[in-house]
Design a protein around this motif. Structure first.
Motif, PDB file in Angstrom:
ATOM      1  N   PHE A  70       0.850  -1.192   0.000  1.00 21.17           N
ATOM      2  CA  PHE A  70       0.000   0.000   0.000  1.00 21.17           C
ATOM      3  C   PHE A  70       0.886   1.241   0.000  1.00 21.17           C
ATOM      4  N   ASP A  71       0.725   2.061  -1.012  1.00 22.89           N
ATOM      5  CA  ASP A  71       1.483   3.306  -1.133  1.00 22.89           C
ATOM      6  C   ASP A  71       0.537   4.473  -0.859  1.00 22.89           C
ATOM      7  N   SER A  72       0.824   5.228   0.197  1.00 25.21           N
ATOM      8  CA  SER A  72       0.051   6.436   0.535  1.00 25.21           C
ATOM      9  C   SER A  72      -1.414   6.138   0.835  1.00 25.21           C
ATOM     10  N   GLY A  73      -1.649   5.122   1.591  1.00 23.90           N
ATOM     11  CA  GLY A  73      -3.011   4.785   1.961  1.00 23.90           C
ATOM     12  C   GLY A  73      -3.041   3.457   2.691  1.00 23.90           C
ATOM     13  N   PRO A  74      -4.224   3.034   3.081  1.00 23.47           N
ATOM     14  CA  PRO A  74      -5.500   3.739   2.934  1.00 23.47           C
ATOM     15  C   PRO A  74      -5.714   4.772   4.034  1.00 23.47           C
ATOM     16  N   LEU A 141       2.584  -4.614   3.193  1.00 22.37           N
ATOM     17  CA  LEU A 141       3.611  -3.589   3.386  1.00 22.37           C
ATOM     18  C   LEU A 141       2.970  -2.225   3.178  1.00 22.37           C
ATOM     19  N   TYR A 142       3.103  -1.349   4.170  1.00 22.65           N
ATOM     20  CA  TYR A 142       2.521  -0.007   4.098  1.00 22.65           C
ATOM     21  C   TYR A 142       3.637   1.026   3.975  1.00 22.65           C
ATOM     22  N   LEU A 143       3.614   1.773   2.878  1.00 22.25           N
ATOM     23  CA  LEU A 143       4.592   2.824   2.616  1.00 22.25           C
ATOM     24  C   LEU A 143       3.854   4.160   2.689  1.00 22.25           C
ATOM     25  N   TYR A 144       4.197   4.963   3.663  1.00 23.87           N
ATOM     26  CA  TYR A 144       3.454   6.200   3.898  1.00 23.87           C
ATOM     27  C   TYR A 144       4.407   7.287   4.373  1.00 23.87           C
ATOM     28  N   ARG A 154      -1.581   8.910  10.602  1.00 25.90           N
ATOM     29  CA  ARG A 154      -2.224   8.168  11.694  1.00 25.90           C
ATOM     30  C   ARG A 154      -3.296   7.208  11.172  1.00 25.90           C
ATOM     31  N   ASP A 155      -3.890   7.511  10.013  1.00 27.51           N
ATOM     32  CA  ASP A 155      -4.862   6.583   9.422  1.00 27.51           C
ATOM     33  C   ASP A 155      -4.166   5.298   8.984  1.00 27.51           C
ATOM     34  N   VAL A 156      -3.012   5.456   8.353  1.00 32.99           N
ATOM     35  CA  VAL A 156      -2.246   4.281   7.924  1.00 32.99           C
ATOM     36  C   VAL A 156      -1.782   3.493   9.145  1.00 32.99           C
ATOM     37  N   GLU A 157      -1.334   4.196  10.164  1.00 35.97           N
ATOM     38  CA  GLU A 157      -0.850   3.525  11.374  1.00 35.97           C
ATOM     39  C   GLU A 157      -1.973   2.780  12.091  1.00 35.97           C
ATOM     40  N   ARG A 158      -3.178   3.345  12.068  1.00 38.04           N
ATOM     41  CA  ARG A 158      -4.334   2.641  12.642  1.00 38.04           C
ATOM     42  C   ARG A 158      -4.648   1.379  11.853  1.00 38.04           C
ATOM     43  N   MET A 159      -4.507   1.460  10.534  1.00 39.11           N
ATOM     44  CA  MET A 159      -4.734   0.286   9.695  1.00 39.11           C
ATOM     45  C   MET A 159      -3.709  -0.798  10.015  1.00 39.11           C
ATOM     46  N   VAL A 160      -2.465  -0.399  10.175  1.00 34.07           N
ATOM     47  CA  VAL A 160      -1.405  -1.355  10.506  1.00 34.07           C
ATOM     48  C   VAL A 160      -1.727  -2.065  11.820  1.00 34.07           C
ATOM     49  N   GLU A 161      -2.134  -1.304  12.813  1.00 35.79           N
ATOM     50  CA  GLU A 161      -2.479  -1.899  14.114  1.00 35.79           C
ATOM     51  C   GLU A 161      -3.647  -2.871  13.981  1.00 35.79           C
ATOM     52  N   ALA A 162      -4.646  -2.488  13.192  1.00 35.22           N
ATOM     53  CA  ALA A 162      -5.815  -3.355  13.012  1.00 35.22           C
ATOM     54  C   ALA A 162      -5.428  -4.657  12.320  1.00 35.22           C
ATOM     55  N   ARG A 163      -4.585  -4.563  11.308  1.00 42.21           N
ATOM     56  CA  ARG A 163      -4.191  -5.773  10.579  1.00 42.21           C
ATOM     57  C   ARG A 163      -3.317  -6.678  11.452  1.00 42.21           C
ATOM     58  N   LEU A 164      -2.454  -6.072  12.248  1.00 46.69           N
ATOM     59  CA  LEU A 164      -1.662  -6.864  13.192  1.00 46.69           C
ATOM     60  C   LEU A 164      -2.577  -7.588  14.172  1.00 46.69           C
ATOM     61  N   HIS A 166      -5.301  -8.813  13.506  1.00 48.05           N
ATOM     62  CA  HIS A 166      -5.876  -9.962  12.802  1.00 48.05           C
ATOM     63  C   HIS A 166      -4.804 -10.991  12.440  1.00 48.05           C
ATOM     64  N   GLN A 167      -3.660 -10.881  13.091  1.00 48.16           N
ATOM     65  CA  GLN A 167      -2.562 -11.843  12.911  1.00 48.16           C
ATOM     66  C   GLN A 167      -1.987 -11.830  11.495  1.00 48.16           C
ATOM     67  N   VAL A 168      -2.059 -10.676  10.834  1.00 49.44           N
ATOM     68  CA  VAL A 168      -1.465 -10.530   9.505  1.00 49.44           C
ATOM     69  C   VAL A 168      -0.027 -10.054   9.666  1.00 49.44           C
ATOM     70  N   LEU A 169       0.870 -10.609   8.871  1.00 43.67           N
ATOM     71  CA  LEU A 169       2.267 -10.181   8.885  1.00 43.67           C
ATOM     72  C   LEU A 169       2.351  -8.823   8.189  1.00 43.67           C
ATOM     73  N   VAL A 170       2.679  -7.793   8.947  1.00 44.58           N
ATOM     74  CA  VAL A 170       2.643  -6.424   8.429  1.00 44.58           C
ATOM     75  C   VAL A 170       3.975  -5.732   8.676  1.00 44.58           C
ATOM     76  N   ARG A 171       4.396  -4.967   7.682  1.00 45.11           N
ATOM     77  CA  ARG A 171       5.536  -4.070   7.856  1.00 45.11           C
ATOM     78  C   ARG A 171       5.114  -2.696   7.369  1.00 45.11           C
ATOM     79  N   SER A 172       5.578  -1.656   8.033  1.00 42.50           N
ATOM     80  CA  SER A 172       5.268  -0.297   7.602  1.00 42.50           C
ATOM     81  C   SER A 172       6.535   0.545   7.617  1.00 42.50           C
ATOM     82  N   VAL A 173       6.607   1.466   6.671  1.00 40.88           N
ATOM     83  CA  VAL A 173       7.761   2.362   6.562  1.00 40.88           C
ATOM     84  C   VAL A 173       7.252   3.789   6.395  1.00 40.88           C
TER      85      VAL A 173
END
Length: 204
Positions: A70-74, A141-144, A154-164, A166-173
């Motif tokens: 995900f680039d610049s979102g959601p 992978l979230y690129l923001y 903070r919207d992207v960061e909230r999404m990352v927390e929500a996906r984590l 749900h036991q999804v392997l997530v990385r954000s930069v």
């Protein structure tokens, strides 16, 4: 228009999502691993329907998705960000026309939110909420950037927390200073290495 139709609960991107998934069969790559690269909110809206089709449509449920970038979102509902995005789109128009469009858009958006959001909420889930609780489990992978004036970090960061959650392997930069959908332009080598490394990890 897609932003308004989605806000009204009209799944205008569902048909396009299905056509894109059908291309996998047209190009005879349905047995290959698939990785989505999603840009901004319009891309996230489209991706939402692709995920739903992958889980519910008989033809697509056997496709092998290995990850999503995900680039610049959601981003969640954000009138200021939407106005900034529209301003960029209209930057080559006259100042008066640009102002007229922005004021009209803001008024319509506020009216939609006040009049229609409570009603559409009964039968349509906002794409951001749907993606937070998506049933997909491939890595993401979230690129923001905190410098993004359209989609809030903070919207992207909230999404990352929500996906984590749900036991999804997530990385954000967080690219810190790059503008909306400009991370590749500002940091081409770093951006490319992040995507390539993620892709390699997904297919191993």
């Amino acid at each position: 228009m897609v932003f308004f139709s989605e806000s009204l609960g009209i799944p205008s991107l569902r048909v396009l999502a299905q056509k894109l998934l059908e291309l996998v069969f047209d190009y005879e790559i349905e047995k290959e691993p698939l990785l989505f690269h999603v840009f901004s909110n319009a891309g996230a809206m489209l991706y939402r329907y692709m995920v739903e089709l992958l889980q519910t449509h008989v033809r697509f449920c056997h496709l092998h998705v290995v990850g999503a970038i995900f680039d610049s979102g959601p981003g969640d509902s954000n009138l200021v960000g939407a106005l900034r995005a529209l301003s960029v789109i209209l930057r080559h128009r006259s100042a008066m026309l640009r102002l007229l469009f922005l004021v009209a858009f803001a008024l319509v958006a506020v009216l939609f939110h006040i009049l229609f959001a409570p009603l559409t909420g009964l039968f349509h889930t906002h794409f951001y909420d749907r993606l937070q609780d998506a049933g997909s489990h491939w890595p993401e992978l979230y690129l923001y950037s905190r410098g993004d004036a359209v989609v809030r970090a903070r919207d992207v960061e909230r999404m990352v927390e929500a996906r984590l959650g749900h036991q999804v392997l997530v990385r954000s930069v967080d690219f810190v200073s790059s503008a909306h959908v400009s991370h590749l332009l500002d940091y081409p080598t770093y951006y490319a290495s992040l995507c390539v490394d993620f892709m390699h990890n997904c297919v191993q």
